[in-house]
Write an enzyme that holds these catalytic residues in place. Structure first.
Site, PDB file in Angstrom:
ATOM      1  N   ASP A   1       0.858  -1.194   0.000  1.00  0.00           N
ATOM      2  CA  ASP A   1       0.000   0.000   0.000  1.00  0.00           C
ATOM      3  C   ASP A   1       0.892   1.242   0.000  1.00  0.00           C
ATOM      4  O   ASP A   1       2.079   1.161   0.330  1.00  0.00           O
ATOM      5  CB  ASP A   1      -0.905   0.026   1.242  1.00  0.00           C
ATOM      6  N   SER A   2       0.282   2.370  -0.354  1.00  0.00           N
ATOM      7  CA  SER A   2       1.031   3.629  -0.318  1.00  0.00           C
ATOM      8  C   SER A   2       1.459   3.973   1.115  1.00  0.00           C
ATOM      9  O   SER A   2       2.404   4.714   1.310  1.00  0.00           O
ATOM     10  CB  SER A   2       0.170   4.757  -0.877  1.00  0.00           C
TER      11      SER A   2
ATOM     12  N   CYS B   1      -4.267  -1.448  -2.125  1.00  0.00           N
ATOM     13  CA  CYS B   1      -4.398  -0.013  -2.345  1.00  0.00           C
ATOM     14  C   CYS B   1      -5.287   0.147  -3.577  1.00  0.00           C
ATOM     15  O   CYS B   1      -4.960  -0.367  -4.652  1.00  0.00           O
ATOM     16  CB  CYS B   1      -3.014   0.582  -2.604  1.00  0.00           C
TER      17      CYS B   1
ATOM     18  N   GLU C   1      -2.671   9.398   7.576  1.00  0.00           N
ATOM     19  CA  GLU C   1      -1.200   9.368   7.577  1.00  0.00           C
ATOM     20  C   GLU C   1      -0.632  10.327   8.635  1.00  0.00           C
ATOM     21  O   GLU C   1       0.385  10.061   9.239  1.00  0.00           O
ATOM     22  CB  GLU C   1      -0.648   9.722   6.184  1.00  0.00           C
TER      23      GLU C   1
ATOM     24  N   CYS D   1     -11.100   2.773  -0.360  1.00  0.00           N
ATOM     25  CA  CYS D   1      -9.708   3.147  -0.087  1.00  0.00           C
ATOM     26  C   CYS D   1      -9.349   2.425   1.194  1.00  0.00           C
ATOM     27  O   CYS D   1     -10.100   2.489   2.176  1.00  0.00           O
ATOM     28  CB  CYS D   1      -9.577   4.657   0.108  1.00  0.00           C
TER      29      CYS D   1
ATOM     30  N   HIS E   1      -7.309   2.982   3.447  1.00  0.00           N
ATOM     31  CA  HIS E   1      -7.093   3.812   4.640  1.00  0.00           C
ATOM     32  C   HIS E   1      -8.398   4.070   5.396  1.00  0.00           C
ATOM     33  O   HIS E   1      -8.373   4.341   6.597  1.00  0.00           O
ATOM     34  CB  HIS E   1      -6.528   5.185   4.247  1.00  0.00           C
TER      35      HIS E   1
END
Ligand code: DGL
Length: 275
Positions: free
Chosen positions: A11-12, A74, A159, A193, A195
């Site tokens: 994932d990012s 992701c 993040e 997503c 996240h």
């Protein structure tokens, strides 16, 4: 003889941990390598070319570590890079290896969640612009109406650990109200997503009880377990010691601290450069 290896999960940043934790629950004996490109997150506002370039670097790095199978945990990478990697790169660099994404499994399952057949997809600007969900769902379930909402602030909120603040909730509320206003029959929201499940508590505050909120982790885990039952040759190449290793392109100590929060357990991470 082929060396058995962990399944790669990319994932990012931190979002893929929501998928990883479900994969570990569903397949506790499998080994996993998690790679978060935290130094370059978010991917959601980056161009197709850049997301493709970064994702390919991550895939090659996981292949270098021996992985035979990689999950792009992701949506942005699944939307913008997966097809090119599967069709153009894999045949050249590793024809016997596999890279899978997270959009297709959710599109396959979505019909089972919605009664009204009106659903909403929340995603990054990149995922929404790519129309990947709309196209996949249309192919599989043409009777379903899809409304999309880009939530560009949500990944930075995760993040940067800012989601549990009045400012964070302001952005979450704004996007929820916006997607709900697009279709009064909507009864299901997909968190498109990886996240976003980390924001679930905040999201639920603004979503009426009649609307289901669907995270992808469990769906992806179920579909991967089914895939491995159908592809026993691949299942046989996956190592099974119940171990997970963590790599980040950022500072491993801050990754450990934050990832431990999301995973509810202490972890040890190592730094890795992607190029
Ligand atoms: N977890 C990624 C996704 O599922 C976040 C993308 C980003 O870095 O913006 O789309």
């Amino acid at each position: 003889m082929i060396k058995k290896a962990p399944i790669g999960v990319f994932d990012s940043g931190y979002g893929g941990l929501t998928v990883l934790s479900e994969l570990r629950k569903a397949m506790p004996d499998n080994d996993f390598i998690y790679l978060g490109d935290n130094a370059r997150a978010p991917y959601g506002t980056r161009s197709f070319d850049v997301v493709y370039e970064y994702t390919l670097q991550a895939v090659k790095s996981l292949f270098d570590q021996g992985c035979h199978l990689i999950i792009l945990a992701c949506n942005t990478a699944s939307a913008k890079a997966l097809r090119t990697i599967q069709q153009n790169d894999l045949p050249k660099i590793a024809p016997e290896k596999r890279v899978l994404g997270v959009i297709r499994p959710c599109a396959e399952m979505i019909d089972t969640f919605s009664t009204t057949k009106h659903i909403g997809v929340l995603g990054t600007s990149g995922t929404v612009k790519s129309e990947s969900y709309v196209l996949e769902i249309e192919k599989l379930h043409p009777h379903i109406t899809v409304s999309q909402e880009a939530c560009p602030m949500w990944v930075p909120l995760v993040e940067d650990n800012e989601f549990n603040t009045p400012g964070g909730e302001f952005f979450i509320r704004q996007n929820i109200e916006s997607v709900l206003s697009k279709d009064s029959e909507l009864d299901t929201l997909i968190l498109g997503c990886t996240h976003y499940p980390i924001l679930l508590e905040q999201i639920r505050k603004f979503v009426p009880n009649s609307v289901k909120v669907i995270a992808q982790g469990e769906i992806v885990a179920k579909k991967l377990a089914e895939y491995l039952k159908r592809h026993l040759d691949m299942a046989d190449k996956c190592s099974m010691n119940g171990i997970t290793m963590y790599y980040t392109t950022e500072n491993p100590r801050s990754f450990e601290e934050k990832a431990s929060l999301f995973l509810d357990e202490k972890i040890v991470a190592e730094h890795l450069d992607l190029k």
